[in-house]
Write an enzyme that holds these catalytic residues in place. Structure first.
Site, mmCIF file in Angstrom:
data_model
loop_
_atom_site.group_PDB
_atom_site.id
_atom_site.type_symbol
_atom_site.label_atom_id
_atom_site.label_comp_id
_atom_site.label_asym_id
_atom_site.label_seq_id
_atom_site.Cartn_x
_atom_site.Cartn_y
_atom_site.Cartn_z
ATOM 1 N N CYS A 130 -2.448 8.716 2.865
ATOM 2 C CA CYS A 130 -2.241 8.204 1.509
ATOM 3 C C CYS A 130 -3.427 8.476 0.604
ATOM 4 O O CYS A 130 -3.285 8.683 -0.585
ATOM 5 C CB CYS A 130 -1.963 6.711 1.564
ATOM 6 N N GLU A 148 3.908 13.370 -4.632
ATOM 7 C CA GLU A 148 3.203 13.264 -3.350
ATOM 8 C C GLU A 148 3.893 14.172 -2.329
ATOM 9 O O GLU A 148 5.037 13.932 -1.953
ATOM 10 C CB GLU A 148 3.237 11.810 -2.859
ATOM 11 N N GLU A 188 0.878 -1.179 0.000
ATOM 12 C CA GLU A 188 0.000 0.000 0.000
ATOM 13 C C GLU A 188 0.903 1.213 0.000
ATOM 14 O O GLU A 188 1.572 1.500 0.993
ATOM 15 C CB GLU A 188 -0.913 -0.014 1.220
HETATM 16 P P1 NAD Z 1 8.564 4.800 4.193
HETATM 17 O O1 NAD Z 1 8.460 3.999 2.957
HETATM 18 O O2 NAD Z 1 9.681 5.754 4.332
HETATM 19 O O3 NAD Z 1 8.634 3.873 5.482
HETATM 20 C C1 NAD Z 1 7.638 2.921 5.772
HETATM 21 C C2 NAD Z 1 8.237 1.793 6.580
HETATM 22 O O4 NAD Z 1 9.194 1.104 5.768
HETATM 23 C C3 NAD Z 1 8.994 2.238 7.825
HETATM 24 O O5 NAD Z 1 8.733 1.320 8.868
HETATM 25 C C4 NAD Z 1 10.442 2.160 7.390
HETATM 26 O O6 NAD Z 1 11.349 1.970 8.448
HETATM 27 C C5 NAD Z 1 10.412 0.962 6.474
HETATM 28 N N1 NAD Z 1 11.504 0.885 5.483
HETATM 29 C C6 NAD Z 1 12.166 1.901 4.907
HETATM 30 N N2 NAD Z 1 13.107 1.419 4.049
HETATM 31 C C7 NAD Z 1 13.000 0.060 4.083
HETATM 32 C C8 NAD Z 1 13.680 -1.001 3.434
HETATM 33 N N3 NAD Z 1 14.662 -0.765 2.554
HETATM 34 N N4 NAD Z 1 13.313 -2.260 3.693
HETATM 35 C C9 NAD Z 1 12.313 -2.523 4.567
HETATM 36 N N5 NAD Z 1 11.648 -1.559 5.241
HETATM 37 C C10 NAD Z 1 11.974 -0.275 4.997
HETATM 38 O O7 NAD Z 1 7.148 5.547 4.336
HETATM 39 P P2 NAD Z 1 6.732 6.629 5.428
HETATM 40 O O8 NAD Z 1 7.413 7.907 5.081
HETATM 41 O O9 NAD Z 1 6.889 6.039 6.782
HETATM 42 O O10 NAD Z 1 5.163 6.741 5.160
HETATM 43 C C11 NAD Z 1 4.578 7.618 4.264
HETATM 44 C C12 NAD Z 1 4.250 6.919 2.956
HETATM 45 O O11 NAD Z 1 3.345 5.841 3.209
HETATM 46 C C13 NAD Z 1 3.528 7.815 1.960
HETATM 47 O O12 NAD Z 1 4.057 7.624 0.688
HETATM 48 C C14 NAD Z 1 2.092 7.331 2.023
HETATM 49 O O13 NAD Z 1 1.328 7.593 0.866
HETATM 50 C C15 NAD Z 1 2.287 5.875 2.256
HETATM 51 N N6 NAD Z 1 1.066 5.279 2.819
HETATM 52 C C16 NAD Z 1 0.293 4.506 2.007
HETATM 53 C C17 NAD Z 1 -0.901 3.972 2.487
HETATM 54 C C18 NAD Z 1 -1.795 3.158 1.579
HETATM 55 O O14 NAD Z 1 -2.691 2.504 2.095
HETATM 56 N N7 NAD Z 1 -1.601 3.161 0.288
HETATM 57 C C19 NAD Z 1 -1.292 4.202 3.813
HETATM 58 C C20 NAD Z 1 -0.468 4.997 4.610
HETATM 59 C C21 NAD Z 1 0.714 5.520 4.099
#
Ligand code: NAD
Length: 505
Positions: free
Chosen positions: A301, A398, A267
């Site tokens: 999101c 975004e 997601e």
């Molecule tokens: P992010 O991708 O930076 O981090 C999300 C998670 O992934 C964190 O726990 C982070 O530590 C982990 N992570 C980062 N790099 C990784 C790797 N290489 N391997 C494994 N895990 C890793 O996202 P964010 O900044 O925390 O959240 C915001 C984003 O989430 C926005 O783009 C938003 O649109 C999206 N989002 C999507 C939905 C949906 O349902 N589509 C819902 C909520 C948020």
């Protein structure tokens, strides 16, 4: 919960004190790992940028232990009577309700989200558990597909231990959204919450064990994406990764998981359009457009970050929009009057603010806002960009903050082309009183979820997920089980059909 600000702050600090006493610890195989057993990092509050609590910085070794604990706990959890699993999941829901105030207050402090929304998010988490508790008993149901010679039946079996990786926005609700169906399916879990907001995930897992969840069924490893997160996606005992976060992180995870052939559910991000036609109920459209971008600080999101508005109603609509955006109440997240709180972190605030310059460079107008709020904390002004076009970066990327880009259109075709002309395809919102147009438009709109004449109202059985760069797979109802379970087919011969006799003569 909606007392005055000072009362709320006092209560929240009381709840925080309990967390500070121990720090945010990892929990593996039913055992807490003391913070002094490894490295830690500081979690800061968006309200003032000051340290709130120390958190364990999990490593690949912690992930390995957690994955092995989840693997060891899997057979018993898989084989537990569904009735028992159901009872435990309902008990988790009950305990979330009991601690809803604590969860909501800590979520506000940790994320900067306003109490008016977080008080509901905690209860929504309970509903997620209740909904999947009630699905436990039918989770393995399959089909009977008889053929002339075979009685074919299908069943569903849990895929095994799964990794859940969640983002910092509404972390409590999103954790329940992933973990409840995984447990209902019979999977065991290793959860890696986001480093910016880890507090409530820890409370959730404590609740789960108090509710009777056996040790090792749910393991919590905090830390950063590049070490703990990466190790989780690469671990051979972990059969699938449910990930919510940025699209670019999704790409990394896909690469990291390739070696062990991980099943993934993503997601991801969005740049969602709200499309308003001149025949719409414009007052309701205005309310919904504002709600969908400025609630939850725009850190959502599914937020409608592009307003596509028909040219002949553009000026009037934008004038009303300006007044409303100027009036939005920005303030402390625990103030019941607050509509927009501080952004999650300095790094994210800087990113959001960089779009104020980008907008100007690209020739858009900042009609409202466009500045960081002076003083401590990560507050930015709710912002409205006008005189924009769909090619600008503020229309394509975004921003994930309280900033709306307004773009006029003349025809339905033009609106559709612009709506689809982004890499994302998560949600879309269409406002029109012409039902045929609504059907035509939604048929062609590239998005996983579309609402007509409505803001985003989630109904738990419906599919949740995105197309294009916004995701892979669907959550919600039965859709979650498709991810957390394998469908197995067994064919029982019903008679003595002819089996080819190779090598018989
Ligand atoms: P992010 O991708 O930076 O981090 C999300 C998670 O992934 C964190 O726990 C982070 O530590 C982990 N992570 C980062 N790099 C990784 C790797 N290489 N391997 C494994 N895990 C890793 O996202 P964010 O900044 O925390 O959240 C915001 C984003 O989430 C926005 O783009 C938003 O649109 C999206 N989002 C999507 C939905 C949906 O349902 N589509 C819902 C909520 C948020």
């Amino acid at each position: 919960m909606l007392s005055d600000l000072q009362t709320n702050i006092d209560k929240a600090l009381g709840y925080l004190k309990k967390v500070q006493d121990t720090g945010v610890r990892n929990r593996i195989g039913g055992e807490d790992i003391a913070l002094n057993a490894g490295e830690t990092f500081e979690v800061v509050s968006p309200v003032d940028g000051k340290k709130m609590v120390d958190c364990a910085k999990g490593t690949a070794t912690d992930i390995d232990r957690a994955a092995k604990a989840a693997k060891a706990a899997f057979p018993a959890w898989r084989d537990m009577a569904a009735k028992e699993r159901k009872k435990i999941l309902h008990s988790i829901a009950d305990k979330i309700v009991e601690r809803a105030e604590e969860i909501a207050f800590l979520e506000c402090l940790d994320t900067g989200q306003a109490l008016r929304f977080m008080s509901k998010a905690a209860l929504r988490g309970a509903e997620n558990f209740r909904y999947y508790a009630d699905k436990c008993e039918a989770a393995r149901d399959g089909q009977t597909l008889p053929s002339p010679t075979l009685l074919n039946v299908t069943t569903r079996v849990p895929i095994g231990p799964v990794g859940v990786i969640t983002p910092w926005n509404t972390p409590f609700m999103l954790s329940t959204w992933k973990i409840a169906p995984a447990l209902a399916a019979g999977c065991t879990v290793v959860h890696k919450p986001a480093e910016f907001s880890p507090i409530t995930a820890r409370i959730l897992m404590e609740i789960a064990e108090e509710a009777g969840l056996p040790p090792g069924v749910w393991n919590l490893v905090n830390g950063f994406g590049e070490d703990a997160g990466k190790a989780l996606t690469e671990h051979p005992a972990i059969k699938a990764i449910a990930f919510v976060g940025e699209s670019s992180t999704g790409s990394h995870i896909m690469r990291q998981g390739a070696e062990t052939l991980k099943r993934v559910h993503f997601e991801l991000g969005g740049k969602n359009p709200v499309v308003v036609f001149d025949d719409a109920d414009l007052d309701r459209a205005l309310d919904a457009a504002i709600f969908m971008i400025y609630s939850l600080n725009g850190e959502r999101c599914t937020c409608s970050s592009r307003l596509l508005i028909q040219s002949n109603v553009h000026d009037d609509f934008v004038e009303k929009l300006k007044v409303r955006v100027q009036n939005l109440k920005v303030g402390h997240p625990l103030d019941p009057a607050t509509e927009v709180g501080p952004l999650i972190h300095q790094i994210h605030m800087d990113k959001v603010c960089s779009y104020f310059d980008i907008a100007k460079e690209d020739g858009a107008t900042i009609a409202v806002g466009g500045k960081r709020k002076e003083g401590e904390g990560y507050y930015v002004e709710p912002t409205l960009f006008t005189n924009a076009n769909n090619q600008m970066r503020i229309a394509q990327e975004e921003i994930f903050g309280p900033a709306l880009t307004v773009i006029p259109f003349d025809s339905e075709e033009e609106a559709l082309k612009m709506a689809n002309d982004v890499i994302y395809g998560l949600t879309g919102y269409v406002w029109t009183s012409d039902v045929t147009r609504a059907m035509r438009f939604t048929e062609k709109l590239e998005a996983g979820m579309i609402w007509v004449n409505s803001e985003n109202v989630r109904h738990l059985p419906t599919p949740f997920g995105g197309t294009k760069a916004s995701g892979i797979g669907r959550d919600g109802g039965e859709y979650s089980f498709e991810f957390y379970m394998e469908t197995k087919h067994v064919g029982f011969a019903t008679g003595y059909h002819n089996i080819p006799k190779l090598g018989a003569s």
